[in-house]
Write a protein that holds these residues in place. Structure first.
Motif, mmCIF file in Angstrom:
data_model
loop_
_atom_site.group_PDB
_atom_site.id
_atom_site.type_symbol
_atom_site.label_atom_id
_atom_site.label_comp_id
_atom_site.label_asym_id
_atom_site.label_seq_id
_atom_site.Cartn_x
_atom_site.Cartn_y
_atom_site.Cartn_z
ATOM 1 N N THR A 203 0.841 -1.197 0.000
ATOM 2 C CA THR A 203 0.000 0.000 0.000
ATOM 3 C C THR A 203 0.873 1.242 0.000
ATOM 4 N N LEU A 204 0.512 2.225 -0.812
ATOM 5 C CA LEU A 204 1.211 3.504 -0.880
ATOM 6 C C LEU A 204 0.258 4.626 -0.484
ATOM 7 N N SER A 205 0.756 5.552 0.320
ATOM 8 C CA SER A 205 -0.022 6.738 0.688
ATOM 9 C C SER A 205 0.884 7.949 0.556
ATOM 10 N N PHE A 206 0.438 8.947 -0.209
ATOM 11 C CA PHE A 206 1.252 10.124 -0.485
ATOM 12 C C PHE A 206 0.655 11.366 0.172
ATOM 13 N N MET A 207 1.533 12.189 0.733
ATOM 14 C CA MET A 207 1.135 13.478 1.323
ATOM 15 C C MET A 207 -0.115 13.310 2.194
ATOM 16 N N THR A 208 0.000 12.420 3.163
ATOM 17 C CA THR A 208 -1.148 12.072 4.006
ATOM 18 C C THR A 208 -1.583 13.212 4.918
ATOM 19 N N SER A 209 -0.738 14.228 5.073
ATOM 20 C CA SER A 209 -1.100 15.359 5.937
ATOM 21 C C SER A 209 -1.388 16.629 5.147
ATOM 22 N N PHE A 210 -1.535 16.500 3.828
ATOM 23 C CA PHE A 210 -1.805 17.682 3.004
ATOM 24 C C PHE A 210 -3.133 18.299 3.441
ATOM 25 N N GLY A 211 -3.083 19.561 3.867
ATOM 26 C CA GLY A 211 -4.298 20.240 4.308
ATOM 27 C C GLY A 211 -4.761 19.864 5.695
ATOM 28 N N ALA A 212 -3.949 19.115 6.455
ATOM 29 C CA ALA A 212 -4.347 18.734 7.813
ATOM 30 C C ALA A 212 -4.614 19.988 8.645
ATOM 31 N N ALA A 213 -5.673 19.950 9.448
ATOM 32 C CA ALA A 213 -6.111 21.121 10.218
ATOM 33 C C ALA A 213 -5.918 20.884 11.706
ATOM 34 N N ASP A 214 -5.480 21.916 12.411
ATOM 35 C CA ASP A 214 -5.234 21.757 13.843
ATOM 36 C C ASP A 214 -6.509 21.993 14.645
ATOM 37 N N ARG A 215 -6.375 21.946 15.954
ATOM 38 C CA ARG A 215 -7.545 22.039 16.837
ATOM 39 C C ARG A 215 -8.191 23.425 16.826
ATOM 40 N N ASP A 216 -7.480 24.433 16.356
ATOM 41 C CA ASP A 216 -8.032 25.787 16.340
ATOM 42 C C ASP A 216 -8.740 26.118 15.031
ATOM 43 N N THR A 217 -8.772 25.179 14.113
ATOM 44 C CA THR A 217 -9.339 25.439 12.791
ATOM 45 C C THR A 217 -10.748 24.885 12.688
ATOM 46 N N ASP A 218 -11.660 25.690 12.170
ATOM 47 C CA ASP A 218 -13.020 25.237 11.908
ATOM 48 C C ASP A 218 -13.124 24.769 10.463
ATOM 49 N N GLY A 299 -7.254 13.965 17.998
ATOM 50 C CA GLY A 299 -7.384 13.116 19.172
ATOM 51 C C GLY A 299 -7.674 11.672 18.858
ATOM 52 N N GLU A 300 -8.079 11.399 17.621
ATOM 53 C CA GLU A 300 -8.511 10.031 17.291
ATOM 54 C C GLU A 300 -7.331 9.072 17.152
ATOM 55 N N ILE A 301 -6.208 9.555 16.604
ATOM 56 C CA ILE A 301 -5.014 8.712 16.506
ATOM 57 C C ILE A 301 -3.850 9.378 17.238
ATOM 58 N N ASN A 302 -4.192 9.976 18.386
ATOM 59 C CA ASN A 302 -3.197 10.578 19.268
ATOM 60 C C ASN A 302 -2.423 11.727 18.619
ATOM 61 N N THR A 303 -3.096 12.485 17.755
ATOM 62 C CA THR A 303 -2.484 13.704 17.228
ATOM 63 C C THR A 303 -3.446 14.861 17.459
ATOM 64 N N ASP A 304 -2.929 16.083 17.251
ATOM 65 C CA ASP A 304 -3.745 17.280 17.416
ATOM 66 C C ASP A 304 -4.322 17.752 16.094
ATOM 67 N N TYR A 305 -4.345 16.876 15.090
ATOM 68 C CA TYR A 305 -4.737 17.295 13.753
ATOM 69 C C TYR A 305 -5.887 16.463 13.206
ATOM 70 N N ASN A 306 -6.594 17.088 12.272
ATOM 71 C CA ASN A 306 -7.652 16.437 11.513
ATOM 72 C C ASN A 306 -7.116 16.221 10.097
ATOM 73 N N GLY A 307 -7.229 15.007 9.581
ATOM 74 C CA GLY A 307 -6.627 14.735 8.281
ATOM 75 C C GLY A 307 -7.472 13.831 7.413
ATOM 76 N N CYS A 308 -7.259 13.939 6.111
ATOM 77 C CA CYS A 308 -7.945 13.083 5.142
ATOM 78 C C CYS A 308 -6.991 12.846 3.976
ATOM 79 N N TYR A 309 -6.920 11.626 3.506
ATOM 80 C CA TYR A 309 -5.964 11.311 2.442
ATOM 81 C C TYR A 309 -6.378 10.021 1.735
ATOM 82 N N PHE A 310 -5.755 9.794 0.564
ATOM 83 C CA PHE A 310 -5.949 8.555 -0.178
ATOM 84 C C PHE A 310 -4.813 7.579 0.126
#
Length: 769
Positions: A203-218, A299-310
């Motif tokens: 499995t390959l995953s590229f730029m998995t944190s592209f556009g990741a948003a922190d806890r202060d971002t709506d 908080g879901e995978i022990n990080t302070d960020y929200n992320g989405c990736y392929f």
């Protein structure tokens, strides 16, 4: 059981779930250790104690340390000035929004070192070790030597993972309106992949944190699961599983012994990110059949960020059960090399011209532009219509006792005469525009064999009555799409199971089973059926399409080809990507040879070839991590290709389903059969117990009148606003000509430009009340 033991078991269970998504998973101990399973997924990265936090910087400070790579009149690409850095920034010149490939303060996250490395990586890799029957997850920050080179309009990055002997090159270029990441998998180097100690790309995953948003971002993620869903940033749903959905649905070649959770398809090869006045549409343009969408919240995978990736599965796997047992299955991997030739991701920035906030409507507009501009999707000639959609079911096999001997016979459910009676009754109730998908109408379809000839079944009345039905339909503005389903089959002289069955990765024949509705295990009353190999599609469907043409049929539907895609992993070595190409060729041929093509549920790859899409859900899979359901699929297609709902009369709350359909401009569908429910016992049609036409024709006519009263003038209009009230009781829809509808679920009403329509005026008390 001691608390410490329980904690270890819980950690192992969580690890098994998380690593399947390509996410590194670690224990909560102060000195972290990678959670490992001997025959499962592992992470090779050793944990160290947390690093000292670094100074918190702003995005502007981080951007100031970057250098321009390339730009055009709309976009600019920057890269960190650090040598061989893969930290990138895409600038949308329209809004000034800066989209970073990695969070600028990832080092200050509360995450442990491994999660920080995930956030800071340009890619992650899952590699398989077939000899040990396990997989291992590594990321580029911790485990790869990275080389960055200049390329035309961008850069080339070479990731060398010494631990597994795998090298992955990618190019990242700036196009006219998007950023493109491209990987030619033929250039991936695997050292000694055929040796006993070989390690293979899984499995390959590229730029998995592209556009990741922190806890202060709506903001939120737009997920094309079913009709569509939103995942809000920081929604505090940290106790639920992260989202992972296979684009176009899971490969069904492997056969589970127990039924999986019933979920909706991911019909579209994209996801969206919305943050105030800016957004991003991410599209898996190539390799989409191997792609999955993964999303998590802070908080879901022990990080302070929200992320989405392929992520992209380059080699599929299967499980081999020793002696048919359920415990300790052996994991086996695809042995034909990487059969996904290309992977391409596109990142389209979205922003408004006036600086106002955007929403998922803007995400839908951008994706629609991709479909029409890059994929050949054209406006359907059927847009000026609001027909009632109907599913008819011809006949099924039923086991009967004849002279004490059990015999399988073809049992008529909706004969051609029945069909004409139903249509005539609906005509009498004022329904003068209908689209019908007629299933199991040939003898081979009913007999559960491969159909390659348009030959009406004698059980249903034969060619004479079929022709009479088609003549009636033509003279009464009714479009009948004779549907053929060739997914599973029994042997015939032309298509034998021994030569035409898809082969699993485990080298077993793929035999599809029927699950017990109550318990989810195999229903032994029904025999398993062979899965038709995609390698045999060309012969069967070429003959079928020619037969439709010869018979003078001008409408065609090809069943689950539009919504299900799978491979054949035996000697024929057909991947899902190759199967997609076969399916596209079939639909293209059907369009040019027969005429009008219906998609029964429409994965993106069939959209360039169809005039209408039926049986699209008006809900999502309802996963716990979702915060809101939206009709994203319908918004994308409205004003482009007409679509209809799944059967309204199968819904537990028909009134709510009708209102939801009206709110998203969707045509309404009914399942109808010609016999009572009691006669369906011991047939595959027993699930349509609700569908006897005598109970539904008046309500179906009411649905038709309602949708025409409300939607007849906006069938060719785009949806420009879709507003759901805070309590969910009201939905306002605005079309591009300013037509406005408001549905109210509490009052069972619809307002059209201020005029109120009551469901009670269209439906019986059993539906409304």
């Amino acid at each position: 059981m001691r608390k410490h033991t329980k904690k270890i078991i819980a950690g192992i269970v969580c690890a098994a779930m998380m690593t399947s998504l390509g996410v590194s998973v670690y224990s909560d101990n102060e000195e972290e250790t990678a959670v490992e399973e001997t025959a499962g997924d592992t992470s090779s990265e050793e944990e160290a104690s947390d690093e000292e936090p670094q100074e918190v910087i702003t995005e502007e400070q981080a951007f100031a340390e970057m250098e321009l790579v390339t730009e055009n009149d709309k976009l600019a690409l920057y890269r960190s000035s650090e040598k061989n850095s893969t930290n990138l920034c895409l600038v949308d010149k329209n809004s000034g929004k800066k989209w970073f490939s990695n969070p600028v303060n990832a080092q200050n996250s509360k995450a442990k070192k491994a999660q920080k490395n995930d956030l800071l990586s340009g890619m992650s890799l899952i590699y398989a070790e077939p000899a040990d029957r396990r997989t291992t997850t590594v990321n580029s920050k911790a485990k790869a030597d990275v080389t960055v080179e200049n390329a035309q309009n961008g850069i080339k990055i070479i990731y060398e993972f010494a631990e597994c002997g795998i090298t992955v090159p990618v190019t990242i270029t700036l196009e006219a309106d998007h950023l493109k990441l491209y990987c030619n998998t033929a250039e991936i180097v695997e050292n000694y992949p055929s040796s006993s100690s070989g390690k293979l790309t899984s499995t390959l995953s590229f730029m998995t944190s592209f556009g990741a948003a922190d806890r202060d971002t709506d903001g939120y993620f737009v997920i094309p699961d079913g009709s569509g869903a939103l995942i809000n940033f920081n929604n505090e749903k940290i106790g639920y599983k992260v989202y992972s959905g296979a684009v176009y649905g899971s490969d069904i070649t492997p056969v589970k012994t127990t039924k999986s959770y019933v979920s909706e398809n991911v019909y579209l090869n994209m996801f969206g990110i919305v943050e105030g006045d800016s957004g991003l549409v991410v599209v898996a343009d190539k390799g989409d059949t191997a792609a999955s969408i993964n999303a998590y919240v802070a908080g879901e995978i022990n990080t302070d960020y929200n992320g989405c990736y392929f992520s992209f599965e380059t080699r599929t796997s299967d499980e081999y059960l020793m002696g048919g047992g359920e415990s300790n299955p052996l994991k086996v991997f695809e042995k034909h090399g990487i059969l996904v030739p290309e992977i391409e991701l596109r990142y389209y920035p979205v922003s408004s011209d006036d600086g106002s906030d955007i929403d998922y409507i803007d995400i839908a507009d951008t994706y629609r532009d991709y479909l029409t501009g890059s994929c050949g999707v054209e406006t359907s000639p059927k847009l000026d219509e609001n027909p009632l959609y109907l599913n008819f079911y011809g006949a099924a096999i039923k086991k009967k006792s004849i002279l004490g001997i059990p015999v399988n016979v073809k049992e008529e459910v909706t004969g051609f005469d029945d069909a004409m009676d139903i249509l005539g009754e609906l005509n009498g109730f004022g329904v003068n525009d209908m689209v019908v998908s007629y299933k199991d109408w040939t003898g081979t379809d009913i007999g559960e064999k491969i159909t390659d000839k348009a030959s009406p079944a004698g059980t249903l009345g034969g060619s004479g009555k079929f022709n009479k039905l088609m003549d009636y339909a033509e003279s009464n503005n009714i479009a009948i799409y004779p549907d053929v389903e060739n997914q599973t089959f029994k042997s015939s002289l032309k298509y034998m199971t021994i030569t035409n069955t898809a082969i699993r990765v485990s080298n077993a024949y793929s035999r599809q089973i029927v699950y017990d509705l109550a318990h989810g295990v195999e229903n032994k009353y029904y025999k398993s059926m062979s899965l038709f190999s995609p390698a045999s599609y060309d012969k069967a469907y070429s003959n079928l399409i020619k037969s439709y043409q010869k018979k003078g049929l001008t409408n065609i539907s090809l069943g689950s080809l539009a919504n299900t895609i799978y491979g054949d992993y035996g000697k024929k070595a057909v991947s899902r990507e190759m199967a997609k190409g076969y399916i596209e060729d079939i639909y293209s041929s059907a369009q040019s040879t027969v005429g009008s093509v219906m998609a029964d549920g429409g994965n993106k790859y069939v959209l360039p070839y169809v005039d209408t899409v039926s049986n699209i859900p008006i809900s999502s899979s309802k996963y716990d991590i979702f915060d809101q359901e939206i009709p994203f699929y319908q918004i994308v297609l409205h004003g482009l290709i007409p679509c209809s709902t799944t059967a309204i009369n199968a819904e537990p709350d028909i009134a709510d389903a009708v209102l939801t359909a009206i709110s998203c401009g969707s045509n309404i569908t009914f399942d109808l059969i010609g016999i009572e429910a009691s006669e369906l016992k011991d047939t595959k049609y027993d699930k349509y117990f609700y569908a006897y036409y005598g109970n539904w024709t008046e309500d179906a006519a009411g649905a038709y009148r309602l949708q025409n009263d409300i939607l007849s003038d906006v069938a060719d209009q785009k949806i420009v606003e879709y507003n759901i009230s805070a309590d969910g009781n009201e939905i306002e829809t605005v079309y591009e000509d300013n037509t406005t509808t408001v549905v109210n679920f509490e009052d069972d009403t619809v307002k059209l430009n201020g005029t109120t329509y009551k469901l009670a005026d269209y439906f019986s008390e059993g539906v409304v009340g």
